[in-house]
Design a protein around this motif. Structure first.
Motif, short mmCIF file in Angstrom:
data_model
loop_
_atom_site.label_atom_id
_atom_site.label_comp_id
_atom_site.label_asym_id
_atom_site.label_seq_id
_atom_site.Cartn_x
_atom_site.Cartn_y
_atom_site.Cartn_z
N GLU A 29 0.83 -1.21 0.00
CA GLU A 29 0.00 0.00 0.00
C GLU A 29 0.86 1.25 0.00
N GLU A 30 1.97 1.21 0.75
CA GLU A 30 2.83 2.38 0.86
C GLU A 30 3.60 2.67 -0.43
N VAL A 31 4.00 1.65 -1.17
CA VAL A 31 4.79 1.89 -2.38
C VAL A 31 3.91 2.17 -3.60
N ARG A 32 2.65 1.81 -3.51
CA ARG A 32 1.75 2.05 -4.65
C ARG A 32 1.59 3.55 -4.83
N ALA A 33 1.85 4.01 -6.03
CA ALA A 33 1.72 5.43 -6.36
C ALA A 33 1.15 5.52 -7.78
N ASP A 34 1.28 6.68 -8.37
CA ASP A 34 0.71 6.89 -9.70
C ASP A 34 1.49 6.20 -10.81
N SER A 35 2.78 5.94 -10.60
CA SER A 35 3.57 5.35 -11.68
C SER A 35 3.23 3.87 -11.84
N SER A 36 3.31 3.41 -13.06
CA SER A 36 3.00 2.00 -13.33
C SER A 36 4.02 1.08 -12.67
N GLU A 37 5.27 1.55 -12.55
CA GLU A 37 6.29 0.73 -11.92
C GLU A 37 5.99 0.51 -10.44
N SER A 38 5.58 1.56 -9.75
CA SER A 38 5.26 1.40 -8.33
C SER A 38 4.02 0.54 -8.15
#
Length: 81
Positions: A29-38
């Motif tokens: 949950e913490e690393v999920r961001a807008d970038s597809s890589e994250s």
């Protein structure tokens, strides 16, 4: 299941460990961001956390295949392509 058991059978299920599953999902949950890589990294972590879920029907081999599929899909331009 001990580490020695897993070493003998790499497809063996990891014993239920609620805390490990919780930590892995929290990190996802913490690393999920807008970038597809994250988002990919978060998906990988979430899949790995399934090893520690007694209700999940998975194995290290299934997780590897799933991760490979995610990477392939991304390299071809995504699902919407």
């Amino acid at each position: 299941m001990t580490a020695a058991d897993r070493d003998r059978d790499p497809n063996a299920r990891v014993a239920d460990d609620t805390e490990k599953r919780r930590v892995l999902r929290k990190i996802a949950e913490e690393v999920r961001a807008d970038s597809s890589e994250s988002q990919q990294v978060a998906a990988f972590l979430y899949r790995v956390s399934d090893l520690y879920d007694p209700d999940a029907d998975t194995s290290p081999e299934k997780i590897c295949r799933n991760v490979e599929h995610i990477v392939e899909t991304k390299s071809r331009g995504g699902i919407d392509r």
